[in-house]
Design a protein around this motif. Structure first.
Motif, PDB file in Angstrom:
ATOM      1  N   GLU A   6       0.806  -1.350  -0.020  1.00  0.00           N
ATOM      2  CA  GLU A   6      -0.041   0.143  -0.090  1.00  0.00           C
ATOM      3  C   GLU A   6       0.830   1.268   0.059  1.00  0.00           C
ATOM      4  O   GLU A   6       0.514   2.348  -0.650  1.00  0.00           O
ATOM      5  CB  GLU A   6      -0.922   0.041   1.184  1.00  0.00           C
ATOM      6  CG  GLU A   6      -2.142  -1.116   1.077  1.00  0.00           C
ATOM      7  CD  GLU A   6      -2.806  -1.321   2.361  1.00  0.00           C
ATOM      8  OE1 GLU A   6      -2.623  -0.542   3.386  1.00  0.00           O
ATOM      9  OE2 GLU A   6      -3.404  -2.301   2.495  1.00  0.00           O
ATOM     10  N   TYR A  46      -3.818  -9.820  -5.036  1.00  0.00           N
ATOM     11  CA  TYR A  46      -3.862  -8.790  -4.110  1.00  0.00           C
ATOM     12  C   TYR A  46      -3.264  -7.522  -4.553  1.00  0.00           C
ATOM     13  O   TYR A  46      -3.896  -6.433  -4.415  1.00  0.00           O
ATOM     14  CB  TYR A  46      -3.324  -9.313  -2.564  1.00  0.00           C
ATOM     15  CG  TYR A  46      -3.228  -7.966  -1.578  1.00  0.00           C
ATOM     16  CD1 TYR A  46      -4.339  -7.621  -1.144  1.00  0.00           C
ATOM     17  CD2 TYR A  46      -2.035  -7.261  -1.488  1.00  0.00           C
ATOM     18  CE1 TYR A  46      -4.086  -6.543  -0.270  1.00  0.00           C
ATOM     19  CE2 TYR A  46      -1.832  -6.271  -0.742  1.00  0.00           C
ATOM     20  CZ  TYR A  46      -2.988  -5.833   0.104  1.00  0.00           C
ATOM     21  OH  TYR A  46      -2.806  -4.677   0.966  1.00  0.00           O
ATOM     22  N   ARG A  84      -5.534  -5.976  -7.111  1.00  0.00           N
ATOM     23  CA  ARG A  84      -6.673  -5.580  -6.661  1.00  0.00           C
ATOM     24  C   ARG A  84      -6.396  -4.134  -5.842  1.00  0.00           C
ATOM     25  O   ARG A  84      -7.377  -3.093  -6.141  1.00  0.00           O
ATOM     26  CB  ARG A  84      -7.228  -6.629  -5.697  1.00  0.00           C
ATOM     27  CG  ARG A  84      -8.523  -6.186  -5.106  1.00  0.00           C
ATOM     28  CD  ARG A  84      -9.321  -7.167  -4.289  1.00  0.00           C
ATOM     29  NE  ARG A  84      -8.562  -7.937  -3.238  1.00  0.00           N
ATOM     30  CZ  ARG A  84      -8.239  -7.357  -2.083  1.00  0.00           C
ATOM     31  NH1 ARG A  84      -8.889  -6.391  -1.477  1.00  0.00           N
ATOM     32  NH2 ARG A  84      -7.526  -7.963  -1.248  1.00  0.00           N
ATOM     33  N   VAL A  85      -5.411  -4.068  -5.250  1.00  0.00           N
ATOM     34  CA  VAL A  85      -5.220  -2.837  -4.487  1.00  0.00           C
ATOM     35  C   VAL A  85      -5.019  -1.821  -5.433  1.00  0.00           C
ATOM     36  O   VAL A  85      -5.410  -0.399  -5.045  1.00  0.00           O
ATOM     37  CB  VAL A  85      -3.942  -3.113  -3.510  1.00  0.00           C
ATOM     38  CG1 VAL A  85      -3.506  -1.760  -2.776  1.00  0.00           C
ATOM     39  CG2 VAL A  85      -4.254  -3.844  -2.280  1.00  0.00           C
ATOM     40  N   ARG A  86      -4.203  -1.918  -6.485  1.00  0.00           N
ATOM     41  CA  ARG A  86      -3.912  -0.842  -7.529  1.00  0.00           C
ATOM     42  C   ARG A  86      -5.121  -0.353  -8.179  1.00  0.00           C
ATOM     43  O   ARG A  86      -5.418   0.666  -8.314  1.00  0.00           O
ATOM     44  CB  ARG A  86      -3.225  -1.358  -8.852  1.00  0.00           C
ATOM     45  CG  ARG A  86      -1.604  -1.627  -8.241  1.00  0.00           C
ATOM     46  CD  ARG A  86      -0.843  -2.221  -9.187  1.00  0.00           C
ATOM     47  NE  ARG A  86       0.529  -1.916  -9.156  1.00  0.00           N
ATOM     48  CZ  ARG A  86       1.589  -2.579  -9.626  1.00  0.00           C
ATOM     49  NH1 ARG A  86       1.327  -3.720 -10.420  1.00  0.00           N
ATOM     50  NH2 ARG A  86       2.913  -2.266  -9.428  1.00  0.00           N
ATOM     51  N   MET A  87      -6.204  -1.558  -8.135  1.00  0.00           N
ATOM     52  CA  MET A  87      -7.320  -1.113  -9.196  1.00  0.00           C
ATOM     53  C   MET A  87      -8.308  -0.332  -8.272  1.00  0.00           C
ATOM     54  O   MET A  87      -8.836   0.583  -8.565  1.00  0.00           O
ATOM     55  CB  MET A  87      -8.176  -2.131  -9.657  1.00  0.00           C
ATOM     56  CG  MET A  87      -7.355  -2.990 -10.650  1.00  0.00           C
ATOM     57  SD  MET A  87      -7.423  -2.002 -12.123  1.00  0.00           S
ATOM     58  CE  MET A  87      -5.637  -1.390 -12.068  1.00  0.00           C
ATOM     59  N   GLU A  88      -8.334  -0.605  -6.723  1.00  0.00           N
ATOM     60  CA  GLU A  88      -8.952   0.137  -5.881  1.00  0.00           C
ATOM     61  C   GLU A  88      -8.829   1.635  -5.671  1.00  0.00           C
ATOM     62  O   GLU A  88      -9.427   2.566  -5.387  1.00  0.00           O
ATOM     63  CB  GLU A  88      -9.131  -0.706  -4.444  1.00  0.00           C
ATOM     64  CG  GLU A  88      -9.852  -2.065  -4.552  1.00  0.00           C
ATOM     65  CD  GLU A  88      -9.643  -2.587  -3.373  1.00  0.00           C
ATOM     66  OE1 GLU A  88      -8.825  -2.285  -2.386  1.00  0.00           O
ATOM     67  OE2 GLU A  88     -10.397  -3.754  -2.966  1.00  0.00           O
ATOM     68  N   LYS A  89      -7.320   1.597  -5.792  1.00  0.00           N
ATOM     69  CA  LYS A  89      -6.774   2.857  -5.563  1.00  0.00           C
ATOM     70  C   LYS A  89      -6.897   3.793  -6.754  1.00  0.00           C
ATOM     71  O   LYS A  89      -7.236   5.011  -6.733  1.00  0.00           O
ATOM     72  CB  LYS A  89      -5.305   2.858  -5.360  1.00  0.00           C
ATOM     73  CG  LYS A  89      -4.700   4.447  -4.902  1.00  0.00           C
ATOM     74  CD  LYS A  89      -3.099   4.422  -4.719  1.00  0.00           C
ATOM     75  CE  LYS A  89      -2.554   5.603  -4.211  1.00  0.00           C
ATOM     76  NZ  LYS A  89      -1.153   5.668  -3.803  1.00  0.00           N
ATOM     77  N   GLU A  92      -9.523   3.398  -8.814  1.00  0.00           N
ATOM     78  CA  GLU A  92     -11.027   3.880  -8.711  1.00  0.00           C
ATOM     79  C   GLU A  92     -11.189   5.001  -7.587  1.00  0.00           C
ATOM     80  O   GLU A  92     -12.016   5.866  -8.069  1.00  0.00           O
ATOM     81  CB  GLU A  92     -11.779   2.500  -8.387  1.00  0.00           C
ATOM     82  CG  GLU A  92     -13.244   2.832  -8.137  1.00  0.00           C
ATOM     83  CD  GLU A  92     -13.858   1.427  -7.522  1.00  0.00           C
ATOM     84  OE1 GLU A  92     -15.188   1.490  -7.834  1.00  0.00           O
ATOM     85  OE2 GLU A  92     -13.403   0.760  -6.761  1.00  0.00           O
ATOM     86  N   TYR A  93     -10.518   5.156  -6.583  1.00  0.00           N
ATOM     87  CA  TYR A  93     -10.692   6.239  -5.688  1.00  0.00           C
ATOM     88  C   TYR A  93     -10.303   7.602  -6.249  1.00  0.00           C
ATOM     89  O   TYR A  93     -10.750   8.514  -6.511  1.00  0.00           O
ATOM     90  CB  TYR A  93     -10.097   5.992  -4.557  1.00  0.00           C
ATOM     91  CG  TYR A  93      -9.995   7.162  -3.678  1.00  0.00           C
ATOM     92  CD1 TYR A  93     -10.895   7.422  -2.661  1.00  0.00           C
ATOM     93  CD2 TYR A  93      -8.714   8.075  -3.446  1.00  0.00           C
ATOM     94  CE1 TYR A  93     -11.025   8.371  -1.875  1.00  0.00           C
ATOM     95  CE2 TYR A  93      -9.014   9.038  -2.630  1.00  0.00           C
ATOM     96  CZ  TYR A  93     -10.079   9.334  -1.920  1.00  0.00           C
ATOM     97  OH  TYR A  93      -9.842  10.338  -1.153  1.00  0.00           O
ATOM     98  N   PHE A  97     -12.961  -3.786 -14.553  1.00  0.00           N
ATOM     99  CA  PHE A  97     -14.247  -3.094 -14.485  1.00  0.00           C
ATOM    100  C   PHE A  97     -15.145  -2.881 -15.693  1.00  0.00           C
ATOM    101  O   PHE A  97     -16.284  -2.548 -15.676  1.00  0.00           O
ATOM    102  CB  PHE A  97     -14.075  -1.537 -14.168  1.00  0.00           C
ATOM    103  CG  PHE A  97     -13.323  -1.201 -12.764  1.00  0.00           C
ATOM    104  CD1 PHE A  97     -14.140  -1.156 -11.515  1.00  0.00           C
ATOM    105  CD2 PHE A  97     -11.949  -1.249 -12.783  1.00  0.00           C
ATOM    106  CE1 PHE A  97     -13.366  -1.313 -10.251  1.00  0.00           C
ATOM    107  CE2 PHE A  97     -11.262  -0.908 -11.213  1.00  0.00           C
ATOM    108  CZ  PHE A  97     -12.133  -1.015  -9.994  1.00  0.00           C
TER     109      PHE A  97
END
Length: 542
Positions: free
Chosen positions: A449, A487, A490-495, A497-498, A530
Motif C-alpha cells: 500500500e 492482491y 486489486r489494491v492498484r485497481m481500488e486506488k 478507482e478512488y 471494471f
C-alpha cells in the motif's frame, strides 16, 4: 501448478501479459517479470520456473542467447519466443534451440494461452515418464541394498507398521522369504585393525563380510543385514524351505554356530582382521525382532565388552531381570523428534502406547512412572528451550511439580499431567506460528500500500520482509486464500478507482501513481477489472 516468467525490454508488454491474463485459471501459480536477459537469469537461479516467454530482440542479451543459457542450465524449462519480426531465420533458430513455439507480435491472448497449455502438457508428460514404473524399477534396483538395510534398521529400532504395509515394503524390496517366518539373529563387531581404517576402507570390509556370510549361510538361509547405530553388523536370517534348505531338529542350532565360527575364522584369514560374534536365539518375524535385538545388544555388552575376537551365544546370557525398559518409550520416531516436527496426532498416539504399556507391567509400574516422567519432562523442556521459551511459561502450574522434584505416584496422575502440559505446549506453538504469519501478512500489505507507485514485485516484497519469495507467495495464499499478485492488482485497481472518482488527476498521472509505467497497460488492466476504460469510468461516476 507451474511458475512462468515473462521477459521483454518493453515493460508495458510484460506488465500487460502479467496483469491481465487469468494465469491461475490455466494452471500457472506464479508469474514473474523481467525486462532483460540478465534479470531473467537472476530469477531463474532463485525460482523453479517451468515456462519462459521471451522476446527475441532485446539489448545486451537476446532472447535466443537467453534460451541457449536456459538450455544448458535448466534443460527441462520450456521456452516460447515472441518477435515483431516475421523472419524465417529467427524461426529456424528457434527450432534449433528447441523452443515450444514462435509467436509474432502483437500476440493474441488465446494464442499465448494455447501455447502455454501445450508446454504444460509436455511438462506433465515428461514427468510422468520420469516416474514411470520402468524408471522406478531401475532406480529401485540400483538402491536396493541401501533400502533393505534402512528398513531392517527401522525394524531393529522398534518401528511398527501394519502387517499389510510391512508386507508391501518387503515385497517391493524382494524380501518375501521373511513373511511369517522364524528367524535367527547374528551380530558382528569389527575390531582391530578394521577400526583403524578410513571410512571408505571400512565400507568395503563390511561389504566383503556380508558377501562371506552370504556364501556360508546362503544355501540354507535368506539373509538380510544392516549396520546399526553402534556400528555392529546385524544379520537377520530366515530358514529356507525345501531341498537344500535347513536341517531339521537339534542339529540346526549347532550348524548355525559352527558356520558363524567359520565366518569369524575366514575374516581373520582372508581379510586379516578380527571380529567378535554373538549368535542370537530363534524368534518370530517381525514381532520379536526388536526384543531379540535389544537382548543381543545387552548380551554383547555384558559377555564380550571390551574383549576382542570372542564368540558367544545369547542363550549363554542370564535371563532378563524382572524390570524391563519400556520399548514404546524409545522406539522411533521419538517423542523429541515428533515435538520438533509438531506432529501432534502422532504424539498423542505415542503417549497412549506408552501409557498402555505401563498398564500391562503390573508390579513394575512405579519404576516405569519414573522412567516415563523423566523422559517426557526432558522432551518438553528441550522443545520449549529450543523455541526460546521457558517451560514454566508454557505449562504454568504444571511446572511446579517438576521444580519441586515431586515425582508422580501413579501412571494415571502422570498421564493427566503429560496430556495437559502437551495441550498447553501445542496451543502456544500453534498460536506463535499464527501470530508470526499474521504479522508477516500485515507487513506485506503495508509495504504494498505504501509503495504502490514503485516496484512491488514478489522479489521486492520478499527482500523487504527478509523471506524467500517462494515462502512469501505460499504463506500469503495459505493465510488469505488469495494470490499475492492478485492482491497487488486489486489494491492498484481500488486506488485507481478512488483517484478517478475523487481527484482531477489526468489518466496518465493516475497510472503512474498506481505503478503502471505506460497508460496503455493501465487502461488494459482497468478495463479487464471494471469492464470499461478509466475515462469511461470517470465520466460515469463524476
Amino acid at each position: 501448478m507451474a511458475q512462468l516468467l515473462i521477459v521483454d525490454d518493453e515493460a508495458h508488454v510484460v506488465d500487460r501479459f502479467a496483469a491481465t491474463i487469468d494465469w491461475a485459471g490455466h494452471g500457472v501459480e506464479q508469474v514473474y517479470k523481467a525486462y532483460s536477459g540478465p534479470e531473467a537469469l537472476e530469477l531463474l537461479e532463485q525460482f523453479s520456473i517451468e515456462i519462459v516467454i521471451t522476446d527475441i530482440k532485446m539489448p545486451g542479451m537476446t532472447g535466443l542467447e537467453l534460451i541457449a543459457e536456459i538450455r544448458s542450465r535448466w534443460p527441462r524449462t520450456k521456452c516460447v519466443l515472441l518477435s515483431g519480426y516475421s523472419d524465417f531465420n529467427y524461426a529456424k533458430e528457434a527450432i534449433l534451440y528447441q523452443t515450444e513455439d514462435y509467436l509474432l507480435k502483437p500476440v493474441k491472448e488465446e494464442d499465448l494461452l494455447a501455447t502455454v497449455k501445450r508446454a504444460l502438457d509436455k511438462l506433465r508428460s515428461e514427468w510422468e515418464e520420469v516416474i514411470s514404473l520402468q524408471r522406478l524399477n531401475y532406480t529401485l534396483k540400483e538402491n536396493l541394498p541401501l533400502l533393505r538395510a534402512n528398513l531392517l534398521h527401522e525394524l531393529l529400532q522398534g518401528r511398527r507398521w501394519s502387517e499389510s504395509v510391512l508386507l508391501g515394503k518387503m515385497k517391493t524390496l524382494g524380501l518375501p522369504e521373511f513373511e511369517g517366518s522364524t528367524f535367527d539373529l547374528m551380530m558382528i563387531r569389527l575390531e582391530e585393525p578394521f577400526t583403524e581404517r578410513d571410512p571408505q576402507d571400512r565400507y568395503w570390509i563390511e561389504y566383503a563380510i556380508g558377501n562371506m556370510a552370504e556364501e556360508l549361510f546362503g544355501g540354507r538361509y535368506a539373509i538380510w543385514h544392516t549396520k546399526d547405530a553402534h556400528d555392529y553388523l546385524v544379520f537377520v536370517m530366515a530358514p529356507k524351505q525345501g531341498d537344500g534348505g535347513r536341517a531339521e531338529g537339534a542339529e540346526e542350532p549347532l550348524w548355525f554356530e559352527r558356520t558363524a565360527a567359520s565366518l569369524q575364522s575366514a575374516v581373520s584369514t582372508y581379510l586379516r582382521g578380527r571380529i567378535s560374534i554373538l549368535v542370537g536365539s530363534r524368534g518370530s518375524f517381525p514381532l520379536e525382532v526388536p526384543d531379540l535385538y535389544n537382548r543381543s545388544i545387552a548380551a554383547f555388552r555384558r559377555r564380550i565388552g571390551s574383549e576382542r575376537e570372542l564368540f558367544t551365544r545369547l542363550e549363554d546370557d542370564p535371563p532378563p531381570k524382572e524390570v524391563r525398559s519400556l520399548q514404546s518409550l524409545y522406539e522411533p520416531p521419538t517423542l523429541v523428534h515428533l515435538l520438533e516436527a509438531a506432529r501432534w496426532d502422532e504424539i498423542e498416539e505415542k503417549l497412549q502406547a506408552i501409557f498402555g504399556a505401563m498398564d500391562s507391567e503390573g508390579s513394575a509400574a512405579q519404576e516405569h512412572v519414573l522412567e516415563v516422567y523423566f523422559t517426557i519432562a526432558s522432551a518438553y523442556a528441550y522443545i520449549a528451550h529450543k523455541n526460546g521459551r521457558a517451560l514454566s511459561a508454557l505449562i504454568g502450574d504444571d511446572f511446579d511439580r517438576m521444580a519441586e522434584g515431586e515425582p508422580f505416584r501413579s501412571a494415571g496422575a502422570l498421564k493427566e499431567w503429560t496430556l495437559r502440559a502437551l495441550g498447553r505446549i501445542r496451543g502456544d506453538m500453534e498460536q506463535e506460528a499464527k501470530d508470526t504469519r499474521t504479522s508477516l501478512i500485515r507487513w506485506i500489505q503495508g509495504f504494498v500500500e505504501e509503495h504502490m507507485d514503485r516496484d512491488v514485485s514478489l522479489q521486492t516484497i520478499a527482500d523487504h520482509v527478509n523471506r524467500h519469495p517462494v515462502y512469501v507467495s505460499k504463506i500469503y495464499k495459505l493465510e488469505t486464500g488469495e494470490n499475492l499478485s492478485d492482491y497487488v492488482n486489486r489494491v492498484r485497481m481500488e486506488k485507481a478507482e478512488y483517484l478517478l472518482k475523487n481527484t482531477p488527476d489526468k489518466i496518465y498521472e493516475i497510472a503512474e501513481r498506481v505503478g503502471y509505467l505506460r497508460p496503455h497497460s493501465f487502461n488494459h488492466a482497468f478495463k479487464k477489472a471494471f469492464g470499461m476504460t478509466p475515462q469511461e469510468y470517470r465520466e460515469r461516476h463524476t
